[in-house]
Design a protein around this motif. Structure first.
Motif, PDB file in Angstrom:
ATOM      1  N   ARG A 180       0.864  -1.186   0.000  1.00 57.69           N
ATOM      2  CA  ARG A 180       0.000   0.000   0.000  1.00 57.69           C
ATOM      3  C   ARG A 180       0.897   1.232   0.000  1.00 57.69           C
ATOM      4  O   ARG A 180       1.646   1.447   0.962  1.00 57.69           O
ATOM      5  CB  ARG A 180      -0.902   0.010   1.227  1.00 57.69           C
ATOM      6  N   PRO A 181       0.889   2.046  -1.048  1.00 55.12           N
ATOM      7  CA  PRO A 181       1.759   3.232  -1.083  1.00 55.12           C
ATOM      8  C   PRO A 181       1.448   4.168   0.076  1.00 55.12           C
ATOM      9  O   PRO A 181       0.280   4.413   0.397  1.00 55.12           O
ATOM     10  CB  PRO A 181       1.421   3.871  -2.438  1.00 55.12           C
ATOM     11  N   VAL A 192      -2.340   6.811   3.043  1.00 57.29           N
ATOM     12  CA  VAL A 192      -2.174   5.415   2.637  1.00 57.29           C
ATOM     13  C   VAL A 192      -3.050   5.143   1.429  1.00 57.29           C
ATOM     14  O   VAL A 192      -4.271   5.351   1.465  1.00 57.29           O
ATOM     15  CB  VAL A 192      -2.555   4.451   3.780  1.00 57.29           C
ATOM     16  N   GLY A 193      -2.441   4.668   0.346  1.00 56.67           N
ATOM     17  CA  GLY A 193      -3.176   4.381  -0.874  1.00 56.67           C
ATOM     18  C   GLY A 193      -3.802   3.001  -0.860  1.00 56.67           C
ATOM     19  O   GLY A 193      -3.681   2.248   0.115  1.00 56.67           O
ATOM     20  N   GLU A 194      -4.429   2.676  -1.952  1.00 56.57           N
ATOM     21  CA  GLU A 194      -5.056   1.369  -2.079  1.00 56.57           C
ATOM     22  C   GLU A 194      -4.006   0.281  -2.257  1.00 56.57           C
ATOM     23  O   GLU A 194      -2.983   0.481  -2.903  1.00 56.57           O
ATOM     24  CB  GLU A 194      -6.012   1.358  -3.279  1.00 56.57           C
ATOM     25  N   ALA A 195      -4.273  -0.867  -1.639  1.00 59.09           N
ATOM     26  CA  ALA A 195      -3.358  -2.008  -1.786  1.00 59.09           C
ATOM     27  C   ALA A 195      -3.412  -2.539  -3.202  1.00 59.09           C
ATOM     28  O   ALA A 195      -4.490  -2.632  -3.802  1.00 59.09           O
ATOM     29  CB  ALA A 195      -3.737  -3.111  -0.802  1.00 59.09           C
ATOM     30  N   VAL A 196      -2.262  -2.854  -3.750  1.00 61.75           N
ATOM     31  CA  VAL A 196      -2.223  -3.439  -5.089  1.00 61.75           C
ATOM     32  C   VAL A 196      -2.461  -4.938  -4.971  1.00 61.75           C
ATOM     33  O   VAL A 196      -2.199  -5.555  -3.935  1.00 61.75           O
ATOM     34  CB  VAL A 196      -0.876  -3.157  -5.781  1.00 61.75           C
ATOM     35  N   SER A 197      -2.966  -5.534  -6.032  1.00 63.69           N
ATOM     36  CA  SER A 197      -3.234  -6.965  -6.016  1.00 63.69           C
ATOM     37  C   SER A 197      -3.094  -7.533  -7.416  1.00 63.69           C
ATOM     38  O   SER A 197      -2.927  -6.788  -8.387  1.00 63.69           O
ATOM     39  CB  SER A 197      -4.654  -7.236  -5.484  1.00 63.69           C
ATOM     40  N   ALA A 199      -2.067  -8.975 -10.875  1.00 65.08           N
ATOM     41  CA  ALA A 199      -0.947  -8.757 -11.793  1.00 65.08           C
ATOM     42  C   ALA A 199      -0.144  -7.516 -11.423  1.00 65.08           C
ATOM     43  O   ALA A 199       1.081  -7.478 -11.569  1.00 65.08           O
ATOM     44  CB  ALA A 199      -1.463  -8.634 -13.227  1.00 65.08           C
ATOM     45  N   GLU A 200      -0.844  -6.484 -10.910  1.00 70.46           N
ATOM     46  CA  GLU A 200      -0.147  -5.261 -10.519  1.00 70.46           C
ATOM     47  C   GLU A 200       0.803  -5.525  -9.358  1.00 70.46           C
ATOM     48  O   GLU A 200       1.936  -5.031  -9.336  1.00 70.46           O
ATOM     49  CB  GLU A 200      -1.157  -4.185 -10.130  1.00 70.46           C
ATOM     50  N   ARG A 201       0.354  -6.327  -8.405  1.00 69.75           N
ATOM     51  CA  ARG A 201       1.205  -6.663  -7.272  1.00 69.75           C
ATOM     52  C   ARG A 201       2.403  -7.502  -7.719  1.00 69.75           C
ATOM     53  O   ARG A 201       3.531  -7.286  -7.281  1.00 69.75           O
ATOM     54  CB  ARG A 201       0.405  -7.403  -6.209  1.00 69.75           C
ATOM     55  N   GLU A 202       2.138  -8.468  -8.587  1.00 66.60           N
ATOM     56  CA  GLU A 202       3.235  -9.297  -9.098  1.00 66.60           C
ATOM     57  C   GLU A 202       4.272  -8.437  -9.800  1.00 66.60           C
ATOM     58  O   GLU A 202       5.482  -8.637  -9.649  1.00 66.60           O
ATOM     59  CB  GLU A 202       2.687 -10.358 -10.052  1.00 66.60           C
ATOM     60  N   ALA A 206       8.115  -7.936  -8.691  1.00 64.27           N
ATOM     61  CA  ALA A 206       9.116  -8.330  -9.685  1.00 64.27           C
ATOM     62  C   ALA A 206      10.103  -7.190  -9.908  1.00 64.27           C
ATOM     63  O   ALA A 206      11.323  -7.405 -10.030  1.00 64.27           O
ATOM     64  CB  ALA A 206       8.437  -8.715 -11.001  1.00 64.27           C
ATOM     65  N   ASP A 207       9.577  -5.962  -9.953  1.00 63.95           N
ATOM     66  CA  ASP A 207      10.455  -4.798 -10.101  1.00 63.95           C
ATOM     67  C   ASP A 207      11.321  -4.621  -8.868  1.00 63.95           C
ATOM     68  O   ASP A 207      12.510  -4.272  -8.977  1.00 63.95           O
ATOM     69  CB  ASP A 207       9.612  -3.545 -10.337  1.00 63.95           C
ATOM     70  N   PHE A 208      10.755  -4.861  -7.681  1.00 62.70           N
ATOM     71  CA  PHE A 208      11.533  -4.767  -6.445  1.00 62.70           C
ATOM     72  C   PHE A 208      12.686  -5.765  -6.467  1.00 62.70           C
ATOM     73  O   PHE A 208      13.835  -5.420  -6.159  1.00 62.70           O
ATOM     74  CB  PHE A 208      10.632  -5.035  -5.240  1.00 62.70           C
ATOM     75  N   ASP A 209      12.399  -7.010  -6.842  1.00 61.22           N
ATOM     76  CA  ASP A 209      13.444  -8.039  -6.926  1.00 61.22           C
ATOM     77  C   ASP A 209      14.508  -7.659  -7.947  1.00 61.22           C
ATOM     78  O   ASP A 209      15.708  -7.892  -7.728  1.00 61.22           O
ATOM     79  CB  ASP A 209      12.831  -9.390  -7.309  1.00 61.22           C
ATOM     80  N   ARG A 210      14.079  -7.076  -9.055  1.00 62.85           N
ATOM     81  CA  ARG A 210      15.038  -6.661 -10.088  1.00 62.85           C
ATOM     82  C   ARG A 210      15.999  -5.616  -9.547  1.00 62.85           C
ATOM     83  O   ARG A 210      17.224  -5.705  -9.749  1.00 62.85           O
ATOM     84  CB  ARG A 210      14.286  -6.116 -11.301  1.00 62.85           C
ATOM     85  N   ARG A 211      15.456  -4.624  -8.847  1.00 64.35           N
ATOM     86  CA  ARG A 211      16.311  -3.572  -8.302  1.00 64.35           C
ATOM     87  C   ARG A 211      17.278  -4.117  -7.250  1.00 64.35           C
ATOM     88  O   ARG A 211      18.453  -3.727  -7.203  1.00 64.35           O
ATOM     89  CB  ARG A 211      15.452  -2.453  -7.712  1.00 64.35           C
TER      90      ARG A 211
END
Length: 227
Positions: A180-181, A192-197, A199-202, A206-211
Motif C-alpha cells: 500500500r503506497p 495510505v493508498g489502495e493495496a495493489v493486487s 498482476a499489478e502486485r506481481e 518483480a520490479d523490487f526483486d530486479r532492483r
C-alpha cells in the motif's frame, strides 16, 4: 552453482535483521544469499532474530571499555569471528525512522566493539567491503527519499563502515517495499493508498526483486574490477 575464478573461495556474511521469516526483508536476504552463491561466494547467512541475538549491550561485552585487548563475551567473540572470516558483509534490513532496526543496531553496538572494529592503528576490518540493503516503505517519488538516502549514507558508510576501515561501503535504498503506497504530507498526516493486487502486485514485486538483484550484481562486479 556457477563459480567465477575471481571470487572463488571468498566469503560473504549476509546479515538479516527482521523478526518475521515471511517478510520481504527475509525474502530479499535469501535472494541475496543465492545470488552471491551463484557468483562463487561461500555464504554465511546470519539471521539475528532466528539465532536469538540479544541487541542489548551488557557488561560482559565490555568488561573494561578502555582496554582494547579485553576479552569480550563468548557471544560477541563468535560474531566477531564470523565478520573476520568474511570478505564482504551484506546487511539486509527495513528502514526504521531513517535508520536501522534496534536488532541490527544492537549487533553493531555489541560486536563492532572498541578494540575489535575500531580503536587500532590498523583496523582489523580494513579492506573488507560492505553493502547495506535498506527496504523502505516510501514510494520512489516521495520527497523524503533523497534525505533518507543521505542520512543512511552518512550514518552507515561514514559513521560506521569507513570508521572501521572498510574499503568500500554502499547503501542500496529499496523503495516501494509496501503493498500500500504511503507518504506523510506537509502537516504530518499519513496518506495510505489502495493495496495493489493480482498482476499489478506481481509486477511491483518483480520490479523490487530486479532492483535488489541489480544492486547485488553491481556490488559483486565492483569487487572484480577493484573499485
Amino acid at each position: 552453482m556457477t563459480q567465477h575464478d575471481d571470487s572463488l573461495s571468498r566469503t560473504a556474511l549476509v546479515v538479516v535483521a527482521h523478526h518475521r521469516t515471511d517478510s520481504l526483508t527475509a525474502h530479499t536476504a535469501r535472494r541475496t544469499a543465492a545470488r552471491l552463491e551463484a557468483a562463487g561466494y561461500r555464504v554465511d547467512l546470519l539471521d539475528l532474530h532466528a539465532e536469538g541475538f540479544d541487541p542489548r549491550m551488557n557488561t560482559s561485552d565490555q568488561p573494561d571499555w578502555g582496554d582494547r585487548e579485553k576479552s569480550y563475551s563468548d557471544e560477541a567473540h563468535a560474531h566477531m569471528r564470523r565478520i573476520l572470516d568474511a570478505d564482504v558483509v551484506v546487511a539486509v534490513f527495513p528502514v526504521y525512522w531513517q535508520s536501522v532496526p534496534a536488532l541490527l543496531k544492537g549487533w553493531i553496538d555489541r560486536v563492532w566493539n572498541y578494540g575489535f572494529a575500531y580503536g587500532r592503528s590498523k583496523p582489523r576490518l580494513a579492506g573488507k567491503r560492505m553493502l547495506w540493503l535498506a527496504l523502505a516503505g516510501a514510494t520512489s517519488d516521495d520527497p523524503v527519499v533523497e534525505g533518507m538516502q543521505a542520512v543512511l549514507e552518512t550514518n552507515l558508510s561514514e559513521g560506521i563502515a569507513y570508521y572501521c576501515g572498510f574499503s568500500q561501503s554502499t547503501v542500496g535504498l529499496l523503495t516501494d517495499a509496501e503493498e500500500r503506497p504511503q507518504r506523510v504530507d506537509a502537516e504530518g498526516n499519513l496518506l495510505v493508498g489502495e493495496a495493489v493486487s493480482g498482476a499489478e502486485r506481481e509486477a511491483q514485486y518483480a520490479d523490487f526483486d530486479r532492483r535488489a538483484r541489480e544492486l547485488v550484481e553491481k556490488f559483486v562486479a565492483e569487487e572484480r574490477v577493484g573499485v
